[in-house]
Design a protein around this motif. Structure first.
Motif, PDB file in Angstrom:
ATOM      1  N   LYS A 195      -2.993  -0.675  11.496  1.00 42.33           N
ATOM      2  CA  LYS A 195      -2.640  -1.933  10.829  1.00 42.33           C
ATOM      3  C   LYS A 195      -1.152  -2.218  10.947  1.00 42.33           C
ATOM      4  N   HIS A 202      -4.108   3.407   8.874  1.00 43.30           N
ATOM      5  CA  HIS A 202      -2.928   2.699   8.363  1.00 43.30           C
ATOM      6  C   HIS A 202      -1.962   2.376   9.502  1.00 43.30           C
ATOM      7  N   ASP A 233       0.867  -1.170   0.000  1.00 44.42           N
ATOM      8  CA  ASP A 233       0.000   0.000   0.000  1.00 44.42           C
ATOM      9  C   ASP A 233       0.912   1.231   0.000  1.00 44.42           C
ATOM     10  N   THR A 248       0.483   4.347   0.794  1.00 41.35           N
ATOM     11  CA  THR A 248       0.460   5.187   1.996  1.00 41.35           C
ATOM     12  C   THR A 248       1.285   4.556   3.104  1.00 41.35           C
ATOM     13  N   ARG A 249       1.190   3.249   3.274  1.00 40.39           N
ATOM     14  CA  ARG A 249       1.972   2.586   4.322  1.00 40.39           C
ATOM     15  C   ARG A 249       3.469   2.651   4.021  1.00 40.39           C
TER      16      ARG A 249
END
Length: 116
Positions: free
Chosen positions: A60, A57, A23, A25-26
């Motif tokens: 997670k 995020h 991802d 953003t992560r």
């Protein structure tokens, strides 16, 4: 058994870590945290997302033990749990540079081997 052995019981967990980092953003969050801890609002500014989205995020990433937290009053600061996430993301970025260039930028930088 060595974790790098193809029969290692860590292979499935490694795949889960790759999935967690699949991802943009992560990955940006991990890159932003390379040099130390940051608050959600600061991270949101850096990755150009809302604090609520960044917070989701981070939750997670925290469950995956990629980031850790420190609370100061009502503020929560995030940091990388260890140096491996930064190194993993840096190596992925370097691999991406190789995919686009025969002379990637990281080969001309003095600290190309560092997780920076």
């Amino acid at each position: 058994m060595c974790g790098r052995n193809p029969a290692s019981p860590y292979v499935e967990l490694a795949v889960e870590i790759f999935a967690m980092l699949a991802d943009a953003t992560r990955v940006r969050i991990v890159l932003a945290l390379r040099d130390g801890e940051l608050s959600v609002n600061t991270l949101a500014d850096i990755v150009e997302k809302s604090p609520a989205a960044v917070s989701q995020h981070l939750a997670k990433l925290r469950l995956a033990r990629i980031v850790a937290t420190r609370q100061e009053g009502t503020r929560v600061f995030y940091r990388l749990a260890n140096e491996h996430a930064a190194r993993l993301v840096s190596d992925a970025i370097f691999q991406a540079e190789h995919a686009l260039s025969d002379s990637p930028a990281h080969h001309s930088q003095p600290d190309a081997g560092a997780a920076r």
